[in-house]
Design a protein around this motif. Structure first.
Motif, PDB file in Angstrom:
ATOM      1  N   GLU A   1       0.829  -1.204   0.000  1.00 59.42           N
ATOM      2  CA  GLU A   1       0.000   0.000   0.000  1.00 59.42           C
ATOM      3  C   GLU A   1       0.863   1.254   0.000  1.00 59.42           C
ATOM      4  OE1 GLU A   1      -2.556  -0.305   3.342  1.00 59.42           O
ATOM      5  OE2 GLU A   1      -3.740  -1.978   2.530  1.00 59.42           O
ATOM      6  N   ILE A   2       1.930   1.246   0.816  1.00 56.91           N
ATOM      7  CA  ILE A   2       2.828   2.404   0.878  1.00 56.91           C
ATOM      8  C   ILE A   2       3.559   2.563  -0.447  1.00 56.91           C
ATOM      9  CG2 ILE A   2       4.805   3.421   2.069  1.00 56.91           C
ATOM     10  CD1 ILE A   2       3.963   1.911   4.568  1.00 56.91           C
ATOM     11  N   VAL A   3       3.977   1.450  -1.046  1.00 52.81           N
ATOM     12  CA  VAL A   3       4.651   1.500  -2.346  1.00 52.81           C
ATOM     13  C   VAL A   3       3.746   2.163  -3.383  1.00 52.81           C
ATOM     14  CG1 VAL A   3       5.418   0.087  -4.293  1.00 52.81           C
ATOM     15  CG2 VAL A   3       6.215  -0.436  -1.995  1.00 52.81           C
ATOM     16  N   ALA A   4       2.472   1.776  -3.414  1.00 50.52           N
ATOM     17  CA  ALA A   4       1.532   2.336  -4.386  1.00 50.52           C
ATOM     18  C   ALA A   4       1.340   3.824  -4.154  1.00 50.52           C
ATOM     19  CB  ALA A   4       0.195   1.598  -4.308  1.00 50.52           C
ATOM     20  N   GLN A   5       1.239   4.226  -2.880  1.00 55.36           N
ATOM     21  CA  GLN A   5       1.050   5.639  -2.567  1.00 55.36           C
ATOM     22  C   GLN A   5       2.296   6.450  -2.916  1.00 55.36           C
ATOM     23  OE1 GLN A   5       0.063   5.385   1.570  1.00 55.36           O
ATOM     24  NE2 GLN A   5      -2.078   4.838   1.210  1.00 55.36           N
ATOM     25  N   ALA A   6       3.471   5.916  -2.576  1.00 52.64           N
ATOM     26  CA  ALA A   6       4.718   6.627  -2.857  1.00 52.64           C
ATOM     27  C   ALA A   6       4.967   6.734  -4.356  1.00 52.64           C
ATOM     28  CB  ALA A   6       5.884   5.910  -2.180  1.00 52.64           C
ATOM     29  N   ALA A   7       4.586   5.703  -5.103  1.00 48.20           N
ATOM     30  CA  ALA A   7       4.820   5.706  -6.551  1.00 48.20           C
ATOM     31  C   ALA A   7       3.996   6.774  -7.252  1.00 48.20           C
ATOM     32  CB  ALA A   7       4.495   4.331  -7.130  1.00 48.20           C
ATOM     33  N   SER A   8       2.856   7.106  -6.693  1.00 47.57           N
ATOM     34  CA  SER A   8       1.963   8.057  -7.351  1.00 47.57           C
ATOM     35  C   SER A   8       2.442   9.500  -7.228  1.00 47.57           C
ATOM     36  CB  SER A   8       0.549   7.940  -6.759  1.00 47.57           C
ATOM     37  OG  SER A   8       0.552   8.321  -5.381  1.00 47.57           O
ATOM     38  N   VAL A   9       3.389   9.758  -6.322  1.00 47.47           N
ATOM     39  CA  VAL A   9       3.918  11.108  -6.117  1.00 47.47           C
ATOM     40  C   VAL A   9       5.429  11.063  -6.308  1.00 47.47           C
ATOM     41  CG1 VAL A   9       4.069  13.056  -4.541  1.00 47.47           C
ATOM     42  CG2 VAL A   9       2.097  11.532  -4.433  1.00 47.47           C
ATOM     43  N   ASP A  10       5.970  12.035  -7.029  1.00 55.26           N
ATOM     44  CA  ASP A  10       7.389  12.022  -7.399  1.00 55.26           C
ATOM     45  C   ASP A  10       8.249  12.548  -6.247  1.00 55.26           C
ATOM     46  OD1 ASP A  10       9.344  11.318  -9.114  1.00 55.26           O
ATOM     47  OD2 ASP A  10       9.134  13.044 -10.449  1.00 55.26           O
ATOM     48  N   VAL A  11       8.382  11.754  -5.174  1.00 53.27           N
ATOM     49  CA  VAL A  11       9.179  12.160  -4.019  1.00 53.27           C
ATOM     50  C   VAL A  11      10.292  11.147  -3.780  1.00 53.27           C
ATOM     51  CG1 VAL A  11       7.269  13.370  -2.905  1.00 53.27           C
ATOM     52  CG2 VAL A  11       7.647  10.943  -2.422  1.00 53.27           C
ATOM     53  N   THR A  12      11.267  11.548  -2.963  1.00 56.55           N
ATOM     54  CA  THR A  12      12.362  10.657  -2.604  1.00 56.55           C
ATOM     55  C   THR A  12      11.864   9.612  -1.612  1.00 56.55           C
ATOM     56  OG1 THR A  12      13.900  12.498  -2.870  1.00 56.55           O
ATOM     57  CG2 THR A  12      14.709  10.566  -1.699  1.00 56.55           C
ATOM     58  N   VAL A  13      12.309   8.379  -1.793  1.00 55.80           N
ATOM     59  CA  VAL A  13      11.881   7.278  -0.936  1.00 55.80           C
ATOM     60  C   VAL A  13      13.115   6.607  -0.336  1.00 55.80           C
ATOM     61  CG1 VAL A  13      10.702   5.039  -0.835  1.00 55.80           C
ATOM     62  CG2 VAL A  13       9.792   6.876  -2.284  1.00 55.80           C
ATOM     63  N   LEU A  14      13.073   6.343   0.963  1.00 51.41           N
ATOM     64  CA  LEU A  14      14.134   5.624   1.656  1.00 51.41           C
ATOM     65  C   LEU A  14      13.592   4.262   2.078  1.00 51.41           C
ATOM     66  CD1 LEU A  14      16.973   5.546   2.969  1.00 51.41           C
ATOM     67  CD2 LEU A  14      15.941   6.546   5.019  1.00 51.41           C
ATOM     68  N   VAL A  15      14.233   3.191   1.609  1.00 44.62           N
ATOM     69  CA  VAL A  15      13.822   1.830   1.948  1.00 44.62           C
ATOM     70  C   VAL A  15      14.835   1.269   2.942  1.00 44.62           C
ATOM     71  CG1 VAL A  15      13.190  -0.436   1.050  1.00 44.62           C
ATOM     72  CG2 VAL A  15      12.949   1.583  -0.405  1.00 44.62           C
ATOM     73  N   THR A  16      14.351   0.827   4.088  1.00 41.76           N
ATOM     74  CA  THR A  16      15.235   0.293   5.117  1.00 41.76           C
ATOM     75  C   THR A  16      14.830  -1.135   5.460  1.00 41.76           C
ATOM     76  OG1 THR A  16      13.866   1.155   6.930  1.00 41.76           O
ATOM     77  CG2 THR A  16      15.607   2.582   6.095  1.00 41.76           C
ATOM     78  N   GLY A  17      15.742  -1.868   6.052  1.00 39.77           N
ATOM     79  CA  GLY A  17      15.468  -3.247   6.445  1.00 39.77           C
ATOM     80  C   GLY A  17      16.743  -4.059   6.464  1.00 39.77           C
ATOM     81  N   GLU A  18      16.656  -5.247   7.034  1.00 36.21           N
ATOM     82  CA  GLU A  18      17.813  -6.124   7.110  1.00 36.21           C
ATOM     83  C   GLU A  18      18.264  -6.550   5.724  1.00 36.21           C
ATOM     84  OE1 GLU A  18      16.874  -9.445   9.620  1.00 36.21           O
ATOM     85  OE2 GLU A  18      16.245  -8.190  11.300  1.00 36.21           O
ATOM     86  N   THR A  19      19.485  -7.039   5.639  1.00 36.06           N
ATOM     87  CA  THR A  19      19.993  -7.535   4.366  1.00 36.06           C
ATOM     88  C   THR A  19      19.171  -8.725   3.893  1.00 36.06           C
ATOM     89  OG1 THR A  19      21.954  -8.366   3.215  1.00 36.06           O
ATOM     90  CG2 THR A  19      21.684  -9.037   5.497  1.00 36.06           C
ATOM     91  N   GLY A  20      18.891  -8.751   2.605  1.00 29.67           N
ATOM     92  CA  GLY A  20      18.162  -9.877   2.024  1.00 29.67           C
ATOM     93  C   GLY A  20      16.664  -9.801   2.135  1.00 29.67           C
ATOM     94  N   THR A  21      16.111  -8.661   2.563  1.00 28.97           N
ATOM     95  CA  THR A  21      14.655  -8.568   2.743  1.00 28.97           C
ATOM     96  C   THR A  21      13.928  -8.120   1.479  1.00 28.97           C
ATOM     97  OG1 THR A  21      15.029  -6.370   3.701  1.00 28.97           O
ATOM     98  CG2 THR A  21      14.675  -8.193   5.233  1.00 28.97           C
ATOM     99  N   GLY A  22      14.658  -7.733   0.445  1.00 30.30           N
ATOM    100  CA  GLY A  22      14.007  -7.346  -0.798  1.00 30.30           C
ATOM    101  C   GLY A  22      13.878  -5.846  -0.980  1.00 30.30           C
ATOM    102  N   LYS A  23      14.821  -5.083  -0.459  1.00 34.92           N
ATOM    103  CA  LYS A  23      14.748  -3.621  -0.596  1.00 34.92           C
ATOM    104  C   LYS A  23      14.857  -3.205  -2.061  1.00 34.92           C
ATOM    105  CE  LYS A  23      18.173  -2.997   2.341  1.00 34.92           C
ATOM    106  NZ  LYS A  23      18.340  -4.377   2.826  1.00 34.92           N
ATOM    107  N   GLY A  24      15.699  -3.917  -2.811  1.00 32.53           N
ATOM    108  CA  GLY A  24      15.812  -3.611  -4.231  1.00 32.53           C
ATOM    109  C   GLY A  24      14.535  -3.899  -4.989  1.00 32.53           C
ATOM    110  N   VAL A  25      13.840  -4.961  -4.605  1.00 34.10           N
ATOM    111  CA  VAL A  25      12.557  -5.302  -5.234  1.00 34.10           C
ATOM    112  C   VAL A  25      11.536  -4.204  -4.976  1.00 34.10           C
ATOM    113  CG1 VAL A  25      10.654  -6.954  -5.253  1.00 34.10           C
ATOM    114  CG2 VAL A  25      13.000  -7.771  -5.077  1.00 34.10           C
ATOM    115  N   ILE A  26      11.529  -3.686  -3.748  1.00 30.59           N
ATOM    116  CA  ILE A  26      10.607  -2.601  -3.401  1.00 30.59           C
ATOM    117  C   ILE A  26      10.915  -1.356  -4.222  1.00 30.59           C
ATOM    118  CG2 ILE A  26       9.974  -1.006  -1.542  1.00 30.59           C
ATOM    119  CD1 ILE A  26      10.274  -3.342   0.422  1.00 30.59           C
ATOM    120  N   ALA A  27      12.208  -1.027  -4.351  1.00 31.69           N
ATOM    121  CA  ALA A  27      12.587   0.148  -5.133  1.00 31.69           C
ATOM    122  C   ALA A  27      12.139   0.015  -6.584  1.00 31.69           C
ATOM    123  CB  ALA A  27      14.102   0.352  -5.058  1.00 31.69           C
TER     124      ALA A  27
END
Length: 327
Positions: free
Chosen positions: A6-32
């Protein structure tokens, strides 16, 4: 993960900077990538830069490019990643490892979209959306003076936290199905099936390496070509906190994830070396160049693996002649 989507969809709709955090291997690149794919820049380039993988002395040139003659070895003009990402998205992975000297320049780019190439005198303006990711605690890094506070707030307009796999074990069976379908086809092992007892064991495992660890575990199973490994490959927690492997629930076994990984690596290496030797008709000098290793190293591996010219590789290794370019 539904909340993350849900947050990904909301963030994608507005052209703002996004910071993705989490442990290694959790899929941060996939989210980006999902933010980029769902946003208005989906038809533009998606450029990834691993800030921890490039030497500090080269990272400025990698990000912003350089002019011819800017430094020793700069024989021609180079376009940086920010220019390559114009009208698209740049993904700065491992942003917590960005050297302080470059943090200020990145801050200025975020503020006005302008920068200069290394050795350049004129300013270049780009239209780029910035996504960043880190497994570090940036707030702690700011407090320790290791990360600029103003840059942190510029990056942290929208924050998405990728939860560790141990907090969502109900997803493991679906992830197993996805990885088996993907890699069984890639490795030419269609029909590979993970038995239910092993799926249950995988669900109980805490996976400190998160989704990446699960993905590599499935890869190892498929590479070994044995769909009946059952619980040999999954370490269980014992009462003293140490990990042991189980076979059909009958107690400790001698095969662990480390053993499986080592055997799979040796098998893959053997296959790659045989393929290169076959391609070059056992010309060891050319085979070493093909494998991007030294001639001496290749001779050592041929000896260690007990290879001779009577041994042949049935198929080329995965990735031979392929490309994994990010852009």
């Amino acid at each position: 993960m539904r909340q993350v989507r849900e947050i990904v969809a909301q963030a994608a709709s507005v052209d703002v900077t996004v910071l993705v955090t989490g442990e290694t291997g959790t899929g941060k690149g996939v989210i980006a990538r999902a933010v980029h794919r769902l946003g208005s820049r989906r038809n533009g380039p998606f450029v990834k830069v691993n800030c921890a993988a490039v030497a500090r002395e080269l990272l400025e040139s990698e990000l912003f490019g350089h002019e011819r003659g800017a430094f020793t070895g700069a024989h021609q003009l180079k376009i940086g990643k920010f220019e390559a990402a114009d009208r698209g998205t740049i993904f700065l992975d491992e942003i917590g490892d960005l050297h302080p000297a470059l943090q200020g320049k990145l801050l200025h780019v975020l503020e006005d979209g302008q920068f200069s190439r290394v050795g350049g005198r004129s300013s270049i303006k780009v239209d780029v959306r910035v996504l960043a990711a880190t497994n570090q605690d940036l707030e702690r890094a700011v407090a320790a003076g290791q990360f600029r506070e103003d840059l942190y707030y510029r990056l942290n307009v929208v924050r998405i936290v990728a939860p560790p796999l141990r907090e969502r074990p109900e997803e493991i069976p679906f992830l197993v199905e996805y990885f088996v379908r993907r890699y069984a086809k890639l490795f030419g092992r269609e029909g590979f099936v993970v038995p239910p007892p092993l799926i249950e064991a995988l669900t109980r495992h805490r996976f400190p390496g998160n989704v990446r660890e699960l993905e590599n575990t499935i890869k190892r199973m498929i590479v070994l070509g044995n769909p009946h490994l059952e619980e040999k490959t999954v370490p269980e927690e014992t009462p003293d906190g140490k990990r042991a492997a189980r076979v059909n629930g009958n107690g400790p076994a001698t095969i662990s994830l480390k053993d499986i990984s080592r055997r799979a690596a040796i098998a893959a290496e053997r296959k790659a070396i045989l393929w290169a030797l076959d391609e070059t008709r056992w010309n060891r000098v050319r085979a070493a160049k093909l494998l991007n290793i030294s001639y001496r190293a290749l001779l050592g591996k041929i000896k260690d693996l007990a290879l001779d010219e009577g041994t042949r590789a049935a198929t080329p290794p995965i990735g031979a002649g392929g490309s994994d370019d990010e852009v």
